[in-house]
Structure formats: structure tokens, C-alpha cells
Design a protein around this motif. Structure first.
Motif, short mmCIF file in Angstrom:
data_model
loop_
_atom_site.label_atom_id
_atom_site.label_comp_id
_atom_site.label_asym_id
_atom_site.label_seq_id
_atom_site.Cartn_x
_atom_site.Cartn_y
_atom_site.Cartn_z
N GLY A 57 0.80 -1.21 0.00
CA GLY A 57 0.00 0.00 0.00
C GLY A 57 0.83 1.26 0.00
O GLY A 57 0.38 2.31 -0.47
N ASP A 58 2.04 1.17 0.53
CA ASP A 58 2.92 2.34 0.60
C ASP A 58 4.22 2.16 -0.18
O ASP A 58 4.74 3.12 -0.76
CB ASP A 58 3.28 2.65 2.06
CG ASP A 58 2.06 3.05 2.87
OD1 ASP A 58 1.27 3.87 2.38
OD2 ASP A 58 1.91 2.53 4.00
N ASP A 84 -0.23 -6.87 0.17
CA ASP A 84 -1.54 -7.29 -0.32
C ASP A 84 -1.51 -7.69 -1.79
O ASP A 84 -2.44 -8.34 -2.29
CB ASP A 84 -2.56 -6.15 -0.15
CG ASP A 84 -2.79 -5.80 1.30
OD1 ASP A 84 -2.65 -6.70 2.15
OD2 ASP A 84 -3.10 -4.62 1.57
N GLU A 183 1.99 0.03 -5.67
CA GLU A 183 2.00 -0.33 -4.25
C GLU A 183 0.69 -1.00 -3.82
O GLU A 183 0.66 -1.72 -2.82
CB GLU A 183 2.22 0.93 -3.41
CG GLU A 183 3.58 1.57 -3.60
CD GLU A 183 3.65 2.51 -4.80
OE1 GLU A 183 4.69 3.16 -4.98
OE2 GLU A 183 2.65 2.60 -5.56
N SER A 184 -0.39 -0.80 -4.60
CA SER A 184 -1.69 -1.30 -4.15
C SER A 184 -2.58 -1.86 -5.25
O SER A 184 -3.73 -2.22 -5.00
CB SER A 184 -2.45 -0.16 -3.45
OG SER A 184 -2.63 0.94 -4.33
N ASP A 236 -7.91 -4.36 -8.01
CA ASP A 236 -7.61 -3.61 -6.79
C ASP A 236 -8.74 -3.80 -5.80
O ASP A 236 -9.53 -4.75 -5.91
CB ASP A 236 -7.35 -2.13 -7.10
CG ASP A 236 -8.50 -1.47 -7.86
OD1 ASP A 236 -9.65 -1.96 -7.75
OD2 ASP A 236 -8.26 -0.48 -8.56
N GLU A 237 -8.86 -2.89 -4.83
CA GLU A 237 -9.87 -3.03 -3.78
C GLU A 237 -11.30 -2.99 -4.32
O GLU A 237 -12.24 -3.41 -3.64
CB GLU A 237 -9.69 -1.93 -2.74
CG GLU A 237 -9.84 -0.52 -3.29
CD GLU A 237 -9.58 0.54 -2.24
OE1 GLU A 237 -9.30 0.16 -1.08
OE2 GLU A 237 -9.67 1.75 -2.57
#
Length: 483
Positions: A57-58, A84, A183-184, A236-237
Motif C-alpha cells: 500500500g505504501d 496485499d 503499491e496497491s 484492486d480493492e
């Protein structure tokens, strides 16, 4: 007749695959372990280097090294790869030599963020793209075309990551199946001809992508579909969505995926490859029957076709060759001692099965002819009365420029010699190949959906003359290095 008869131990008499690619988006799961298992299933697609990149994520953390997947990764370094989303890569070099700098995933940082990238295939316009990027200030650490793709994405970063990838796809020519991550987020792209395979799987509410469906099976992901030619898949999410980034062209899946490259438990065009290879043997027996006592297959890839040949011909199938399954790809220099050991380091005959028998030997392909020659000599040496070689693919006459490492045309034994001349060279009592028509029939698909350039010389994507010349020069230089 003109033959290249020097036996190069370190290069098998097969086309060699470029790479294996895996990616997974699975918050709450151990994505590095999932990727490790996926790469393990794709080890056959590349044995020179392996790598995994993970995003939390970062940040993106990348670990890669030369060697096989279990040699590169262990519990300690996998435990440091927490996040993730992850991508992984196993490499066999085609564009760019075998050095750490060319190992993947490729990591690229730029003002707007960073990406990691894993690529299977070969671009045909690498030179032009690299020159353009260099003039614009891009610096390269490797000689691979994969870094060119990463640099292109970075050059369009002001358009946002999706826009950058779409603009990059518009610039690329050649074969590519690529997993990209930020990152995500996880992205998957495939060239508009669909030359290299790329599968999508569902893991609960999450998703994975892989060069072959067998790598999805190993992590208990359900195969959904393939990445379509010219498609950009975004994971992704918010789940999975896709964009038709570039217009699809004539579908041209590499036919050698069916013959040899992909694992037999992989599915392509909803066809289990083991079944397709058995059917190749059935068709081969119809087209090239032999008066013999038994059928044996060259393990592992020749075995399903040998079983099919046996079923159609009525000749009994026996296991006549035992494969040393732990040799992998050797990095031992081809000294005289190694040359003398030759094929016996990988295959050993069962003398009692072979002695005094007329044998049909089924293999999936003959590229240079050297291994087939050694194999026939070995079988005769343990008492085979007759050796009838059968090949479950057509004669390989043309080199590949889309990510498969075949020799230049001067080293392809079928390029300049008739079947009878090849038979004389390898020393078989008879030699028969499967026709293109029989091969395509075995896939339960249509000829128009495949790239058959290695057999018929019809390339779906134009190949620049300078790329052909460069490939020949690289082959000549490598031959000098190998002695």
C-alpha cells in the motif's frame, strides 16, 4: 546435406521458453507464499532467475536472484515480503543475456510513484523504443526489453497509471504478456495478437493471473478466463475490471504451447493439453505408421503423444527411457567429459525393454537434430534392432522472434534438409513428422487462431530485418563462447 553436428550439451535440442509470469491481489493472504507456489508451477518456463515483488500500500519490495525458485527463496526472505499484492517471474533469457541485472521483476521509480513489472514474450521494436527513451533522458540498467516497457510506462506517468499503461501498449510491437503492480494495484496486459498465454483466476473474493492455468490450480484459484488480446485488466480493492486498451488483431497463440512449452495439466482454449498431446500421437500414428514391436516416449513431453500413438497403432506402450528429474538446467561448462556423458545425464535406457526390439520413439520436436542423433545411437547401443523416430509436430523450419529461443535458421536441421536427409543424419530406420493439419486438428481449434511461423514461415507480426540480423549475430557469438 549440411548439418550443425557439434553437440552443445548446455542447449537442449528443443525450442526454449522465455519466462513464467504470476501475479496475485489478495489482501489478508500471504501473497509472497502464494506467488512462490505459483512460480514453482511455472519453473519449466524459465530456470535462469526468479523474483518476487510485493506491495503493502505504501512501498514495493523486490527480491530476485539467479537460480531456480527454491534456490532463490526460503522462509526467511519470503517472511520479509509482506503485502496485499505481488508479482513473480521465472526467466529464460531471449532478449538480454543471463545476468542479475536482467532478472525480473523490473522495478521502476518515478516522480508520481513506482511500479514493478514481469514480462513474458519478446518485443520486435525494442531498438527503436530504447533509442527514443534514451534521447528523452531515460537510463537503463539492463539489456532486456522488459525494462523498456517499464521505462515507457514511467514516461507516461503524468497520465495516471492506467493511462500510462494504455499509452505504452500503443507503442509496443511484438509479443507480451505482462503483470504490472503499483503499491496497491495489480494490472495484466496482453499483446493484441495473444501470442503468449495469460490466464485469470479467482481466489475467493480476490484474483490472480498466470502464464498458465496450472499455476492457478496450485493456489486453489478457479480459472475464469484468459486475458484477451489487447486487453488491460485492473485488479484492486474495487475488484476486477478491464479496458480494451488496443484493438485486437488476428489471434495468434503460439502453437508450441500445445506441443511442448505448457505443462500437460494446463488448459488452453478450454482444451487440456495432456489430451491434446495424446491426440497428436493418434494423428501421428495415422499419418506415419511403423512396423515395430513397441512404442516408447521421450520423457516427459513426448510421453502423452507416445501413448496416443500406441492406442491408435495397437503397438504396446512401454517406458523405455528413464529421466533424471533432478538435473534441471546445468551451468557446468561443456568440457569433453561432459560431452561424452551427453544425453545419459538426462535420459537412461531400460535395456531389458529395448534389447532386440523394433522400437517407435515418439518425441515432440526436433530442432537441431543433435539430441535425436545421440538418442538413436544410445538405443542402438543397448541392443535395439530398429529405431523408428516419430515427431508429434511438423518440421521446425523458421526461427521465432516472439519470445522463444530457437536457433537461427542456419542451425534448424529441417530448414535446409529433406526428411530423408534428416533421417540419415540422426541414424533412424525411419522418420515421420505430424502434419500441420494433424497438429491443428489435435487442438480442437482452427488454424487461424495460432501462430505457426516456426513451421510455415508466416509471421503474424512483421519482423524487422535488423532484428533478424541481430539474432543471427548473437547466435554466432554464443556459439564462439561455447566453443
Amino acid at each position: 546435406m549440411s548439418f550443425d553436428v557439434d553437440y552443445d550439451y548446455d542447449r537442449p535440442d528443443k525450442p526454449e521458453e522465455a519466462c513464467g509470469v504470476f501475479g496475485v491481489y489478495a489482501p489478508g493472504h500471504d501473497v509472497s507464499k502464494l506467488t512462490y507456489f505459483g512460480l514453482h508451477a511455472l519453473q519449466h518456463r524459465g530456470q535462469e532467475s526468479a523474483g518476487i515483488a510485493v506491495g503493502d500500500g505504501d512501498t514495493i519490495i523486490t527480491y530476485k536472484d539467479m537460480g531456480l525458485v527454491p534456490q532463490v527463496f526460503n522462509e526467511k526472505n519470503l517472511a520479509c515480503l509482506i503485502g496485499d499484492v505481488a508479482i513473480g517471474h521465472t526467466r529464460y533469457s531471449t532478449t538480454g543475456s543471463s545476468h542479475w541485472e536482467n532478472a525480473q521483476p523490473i522495478y521502476k521509480a518515478f516522480r508520481e510513484g513506482s511500479i514493478a513489472l514481469a514480462h513474458n514474450g519478446n518485443l520486435t521494436n525494442t531498438k527503436e523504443l530504447r533509442t527514443m527513451l534514451s534521447k528523452n533522458g531515460q537510463r537503463f540498467r539492463s539489456t532486456s526489453d522488459s525494462e523498456v516497457i517499464a521505462s515507457l510506462i514511467a514516461s507516461f506517468a503524468d497520465k495516471g497509471i492506467e493511462g500510462a499503461i494504455i499509452e505504452t501498449m500503443k507503442q509496443l510491437e511484438g509479443a507480451y504478456s505482462v503483470a504490472i503492480m503499483t503499491e496497491s494495484q495489480l494490472f495484466a496486459i496482453r499483446d493484441p495478437y495473444g501470442i503468449r498465454p495469460f490466464a485469470i483466476g479467482k481466489l475467493g473474493k480476490n484474483f490472480a493471473v498466470a502464464s498458465e492455468s496450472c499455476a492457478l490450480n496450485i493456489i486453489d484459484a478457479d480459472y475464469m478466463r484468459d486475458v484477451n488480446p489487447g486487453e488491460l485488466v485492473i485488479i484492486d480493492e474495487n475488484g476486477l475490471r478491464s479496458v480494451q486498451a488496443v484493438e485486437p488483431k488476428k489471434l495468434s497463440l503460439c502453437i508450441f504451447e500445445f506441443i511442448y512449452f505448457a505443462r500437460p495439466d494446463t488448459r488452453l482454449f478450454d482444451r487440456l493439453l495432456y489430451s491434446a498431446r495424446e491426440t497428436m500421437g493418434v494423428e501421428l500414428a495415422k499419418e506415419a505408421p511403423a512396423d515395430a514391436d513397441l512404442v516408447i516416449g521421450v520423457p516427459d513431453s513426448g510421453v502423452p503423444a507416445a501413448i496416443g500413438y500406441s492406442q491408435q497403432s495397437g503397438l504396446p506402450y512401454r517406458e523405455g527411457l528413464v529421466k533424471n528429474r533432478y538435473i534441471g538446467r546445468t551451468f557446468i561448462q561443456p568440457t569433453q567429459t561432459v560431452r561424452q556423458a551427453g544425453i545419459k545425464l538426462k535420459l537412461n535406457p531400460l535395456c531389458e525393454v529395448i534389447r532386440d526390439k523394433r522400437i517407435v520413439v515418439v518425441d515432440d520436436s526436433i530442432v537441431r537434430g543433435n539430441t535425436s542423433k545421440k538418442l538413436v545411437e544410445m538405443l542402438r547401443g543397448v541392443g535395439a534392432r530398429e529405431v523408428h523416430m516419430r515427431v508429434s509436430s511438423p518440421p521446425t523450419k523458421w526461427p521465432c522472434f516472439y519470445g522463444i529461443d530457437t536457433a537461427d535458421r542456419g542451425q534448424l536441421i529441417a530448414a535446409n534438409n529433406e526428411i530423408e536427409e534428416i533421417r540419415q543424419f540422426i541414424g533412424a530406420d525411419s522418420l515421420g513428422y505430424l502434419s500441420i493439419e494433424g497438429l491443428v486438428k489435435s487442438t480442437e481449434n482452427v488454424r487461424e487462431n495460432f501462430c505457426l511461423a516456426c513451421f510455415d514461415g508466416v509471421y503474424p507480426i512483421d519482423v524487422p530485418d535488423d532484428l533478424k540480423i541481430t539474432k543471427m549475430m548473437l547466435e554466432e557469438e554464443e556459439s564462439k563462447i561455447n566453443g
